[in-house]
Motif scaffolding. Structure first.
Motif, mmCIF file in Angstrom:
data_model
loop_
_atom_site.group_PDB
_atom_site.id
_atom_site.type_symbol
_atom_site.label_atom_id
_atom_site.label_comp_id
_atom_site.label_asym_id
_atom_site.label_seq_id
_atom_site.Cartn_x
_atom_site.Cartn_y
_atom_site.Cartn_z
ATOM 1 N N LEU A 434 51.890 20.248 -23.720
ATOM 2 C CA LEU A 434 52.110 21.347 -24.662
ATOM 3 C C LEU A 434 53.081 22.359 -24.054
ATOM 4 O O LEU A 434 53.904 22.940 -24.769
ATOM 5 N N ARG A 435 52.997 22.541 -22.741
ATOM 6 C CA ARG A 435 53.968 23.400 -22.046
ATOM 7 C C ARG A 435 55.381 22.813 -22.171
ATOM 8 O O ARG A 435 56.333 23.539 -22.473
ATOM 9 N N SER A 438 56.696 23.347 -25.619
ATOM 10 C CA SER A 438 57.069 24.739 -25.916
ATOM 11 C C SER A 438 58.465 25.076 -25.435
ATOM 12 O O SER A 438 59.054 26.070 -25.874
ATOM 13 N N ARG A 445 60.831 22.429 -32.885
ATOM 14 C CA ARG A 445 59.379 22.517 -32.776
ATOM 15 C C ARG A 445 58.720 22.439 -34.157
ATOM 16 O O ARG A 445 59.377 22.557 -35.193
ATOM 17 N N ASP A 450 52.789 24.942 -33.362
ATOM 18 C CA ASP A 450 53.004 26.277 -32.790
ATOM 19 C C ASP A 450 51.888 27.230 -33.207
ATOM 20 O O ASP A 450 51.357 27.994 -32.394
ATOM 21 N N LEU A 455 52.000 29.297 -30.063
ATOM 22 C CA LEU A 455 53.195 29.067 -29.254
ATOM 23 C C LEU A 455 54.433 29.740 -29.811
ATOM 24 O O LEU A 455 55.501 29.662 -29.198
ATOM 25 N N PHE A 459 54.857 30.256 -24.404
ATOM 26 C CA PHE A 459 53.685 29.541 -23.887
ATOM 27 C C PHE A 459 52.868 30.469 -22.998
ATOM 28 O O PHE A 459 53.317 30.898 -21.935
ATOM 29 N N ARG A 461 49.709 30.275 -20.883
ATOM 30 C CA ARG A 461 48.863 29.218 -20.324
ATOM 31 C C ARG A 461 47.383 29.466 -20.569
ATOM 32 O O ARG A 461 46.638 28.547 -20.931
ATOM 33 N N VAL A 464 46.452 28.923 -24.344
ATOM 34 C CA VAL A 464 46.451 27.500 -24.705
ATOM 35 C C VAL A 464 45.280 26.787 -24.038
ATOM 36 O O VAL A 464 44.600 25.952 -24.659
#
Length: 678
Positions: A434-435, A438, A445, A450, A455, A459, A461, A464
């Motif tokens: 997912l990082r 992003s 995207r 998102d 997102l 991002f 962390r 998420v």
């Protein structure tokens, strides 16, 4: 003029600018023209006819080809074609090899099918007549699929054979192929394996061949298939001899242009290597040696490392090659040809502009899809989406065979999760990719994804991770029985579920459907644009007096070449033959001195794709002289181009096959069944 140059910078071009005598994957109907070309111009009319008739002795085994070598259905192909199936029979085969002395001792190969091409019909005019009315690319694609189903159904009804429609030259021509299938195949002989452990290297000392027998049903009796067959040469080949290879190469990228090659090897593939390395590093951190997770993820880790190594080899070979320079050179020649005529500029410029635009769109989509594909390594969310898609498919289609295959595939994945899954590691893989997702440009995207993971503003962390933790805590898909339960549920039950991962799958489904529709639309437009580009290329080839061959697509092809060594680097020359002498060691001789010179494997300039599906190899007299099974390291990029100086295929020499069979009474019996030419 500048517009033409800009468009042609992304123009679809052939794999090299110069005509190569040994380059080409030729269709059976092209054989007469190719066999009388300079490569084998010394052939007599009778030899040309014999080589044309050799088609009747060829068969398809999976993705590989085989040759009948006796009238009683005895088939020769390579070991690696059947390696996975043969590995499951290891308990029934001694390490010293296996030979069936009687039909009763032959080992059935369940699920293996032998296919012989019986007829091919050019249906281009018929299809074009049906597709002549104004249609959008998407409508044309759908209409073509409909016509294909109709043609195949009618062909099978009338002929009694299995039929398939194949497109050549990006839809410029279409052939309807008829195959006779035999589904009763047995293993007759596996030689003592010579494990040289030298993949992509030369010299090789590989006994990479097997003998099978095909059977047919005659009323209530199953009898050996009575077939046309090839004579096996016990004399083999000499350096510079012409050879003809018959195979079913599956895929190729020979017609990619310079921009496509640059994107593949300087953008897409390096990104893939980076993602693989990141995945490997993450698994090794969370599944250290000796831990339960190390055992659970051992198979995935091995597969990831093999893929990473293979792609690194391809990248290095690309850096060492002149592939991009060859593409650019050919494009300059094409530019000069088009610019030399106002008529050609007027005819071809719109097609070039259209293709350039669509190609850029496709590259953007590939970069996005690449990240989304790596998100699938988080197995639990991927499984939830598959389960929901399967439920919807059961409501929408009556194709029971397709649904059963889909269900079997999902069941296999569910079973793997029982022993190859850890929720924490799975969540960390999802977090990592997912990082990576992003980091894509905003235009690539997905708004729904998102929004789900917050997102849109970048991002975070912790945010998420918190959302993922809630999803994994709130699902019961970590339980094996629950996973199987969802395989039989209806779509409405998914929509009403309180399970967090099921909710995620439902929330993402509309986006997944939109993505699939976008891909279909773009692919349809690209197919139409490629056909236009191919028209340009064929005209360019005709102007140069160059014969054109279609891209590999799984149909029967013939390659012509010569037995020849090559120079892999400065001051090094590889001879074209390996011999039994190479198996001897000072302390343990394997063969007697008088046999040491017998050829084991040989090199040829015969063209092939990098997959190296097995291919019987013939001499100019239509005698079998070997089986192609591999290539050299310098030919890793065979899917993209042919290099006359270094493209080499590796074959098992027929003299080695005959010699090995002569070492046992059972092998001598098999030789007695064949027709040998000394």
């Amino acid at each position: 003029m500048r517009k033409i140059h800009r468009c042609l910078a992304v123009m679809l071009t052939l794999c090299s600018g110069a005509v190569q005598a040994d380059e080409g994957l030729w269709q059976p109907q092209q054989l007469p023209q190719i066999l009388t070309a300079d490569a084998v111009s010394s052939l007599l009319p009778g030899q040309v006819a014999a080589l044309q008739q050799s088609v009747n002795a060829m068969a398809q085994v999976g993705d590989c080809s085989a040759a009948f070598v006796s009238a009683n259905g005895l088939l020769l192909t390579s070991y690696h074609c059947l390696a996975q199936k043969l590995d499951s029979l290891q308990s029934a085969m001694p390490a010293s090899g296996f030979t069936a002395l009687t039909p009763e001792t032959e080992l059935p190969l369940t699920g293996l099918r032998i296919a012989m091409m019986r007829q091919q019909q050019d249906v281009t005019v018929l299809l074009n007549r049906q597709l002549s009315q104004p249609l959008s690319p998407q409508q044309r694609s759908e209409k073509l699929q409909q016509l294909s189903r109709q043609l195949v159904s009618e062909c099978q009804r009338q002929s009694g054979y299995r039929c398939e429609l194949k497109s050549f030259h990006d839809g410029m021509t279409f052939y309807l192929l008829q195959y006779q299938d035999l589904d009763s195949v047995r293993l007759v002989h596996v030689p003592q394996r010579v494990a040289d452990g030298r993949s992509w290297a030369w010299p090789r000392y590989s006994a990479n061949y097997v003998l099978l027998r095909a059977y047919q049903r005659n009323d209530e009796e199953v009898i050996p298939y009575r077939s046309a067959f090839l004579t096996v040469s016990a004399r083999g080949v000499a350096e510079n001899d012409a050879v003809i290879v018959a195979g079913f190469p599956q895929n190729g990228q020979r017609y990619q242009n310079a921009e496509q090659v640059r994107f593949q090897f300087e953008q897409l593939l390096p990104a893939a290597v980076g993602y693989l390395q990141q995945t490997i590093e993450l698994i090794e951190q969370l599944a250290p040696p000796g831990s339960n997770n190390a055992q659970r993820y051992a198979a995935m880790l091995q597969q990831l490392k093999q893929s990473e190594q293979q792609q690194q080899v391809m990248l290095q070979q690309y850096r060492d090659s002149n592939l991009l320079a060859q593409k650019q050179q050919t494009e300059r020649q094409l530019i000069d040809w088009i610019n030399g005529s106002p008529v050609r500029q007027q005819l071809y410029a719109p097609a070039l502009s259209r293709f350039a635009l669509l190609q850029q769109q496709n590259h953007n989509m590939q970069l996005r899809d690449q990240v989304l594909d790596y998100l699938q390594y988080a197995r639990l969310p991927a499984l939830a989406k598959q389960l929901y898609s399967h439920a919807l498919a059961r409501e929408a289609t009556e194709d029971e065979e397709m649904l059963q295959q889909q269900a079997q595939q999902i069941r296999r994945q569910i079973q793997l999760l029982d022993t190859q899954f850890d929720a924490r590691l799975d969540m960390e893989l999802a977090l990592h990719f997912l990082r990576q997702y992003s980091l894509l440009p905003a235009g690539q995207r997905l708004p729904a994804l998102d929004h789900y993971f917050a997102l849109a503003d970048g991002f975070n962390r912790e945010i998420v991770r918190h959302k993922l933790a809630a999803i994994y805590r709130g699902t019961r898909l970590t339980d094996a029985d629950t996973r199987l339960h969802w395989l039989t549920q209806r779509p409405q039950q998914f929509v009403q579920s309180q399970d967090s991962l099921i909710n995620f799958a439902v929330a993402m489904h509309d986006t997944a459907t939109q993505l699939a529709a976008q891909r279909r639309q773009l692919n349809a437009e690209l197919d139409a644009a490629k056909a236009g580009m191919m028209e340009v290329l064929l005209a360019f080839d005709e102007a140069r007096g160059k014969a054109s061959y279609a891209e590999a697509n799984g149909s029967l092809r013939f390659s012509l070449g010569h037995v020849r060594g090559y120079q892999p680097m400065d001051a090094v020359w590889h001879q074209p033959f390996s011999s039994l002498r190479g198996l001897n060691t000072p302390d343990k001789p394997v063969v007697a001195p008088e046999q040491a010179g017998l050829a084991v494997n040989f090199l040829s300039t015969a063209d092939s794709c990098a997959g190296y599906t097995a291919a019987p190899t013939l001499n100019a007299r239509a005698e079998l002289v070997g089986v192609m099974f591999a290539g050299v390291k310098e030919n890793v990029l065979a899917d993209w181009h042919y290099d006359a100086a270094q493209s080499r295929s590796v074959h098992v020499d027929s003299r080695f096959i005959v010699w090995q069979l002569q070492q046992s009474d059972a092998g001598k019996t098999l030789l007695g069944e064949m027709q040998l030419r000394y």
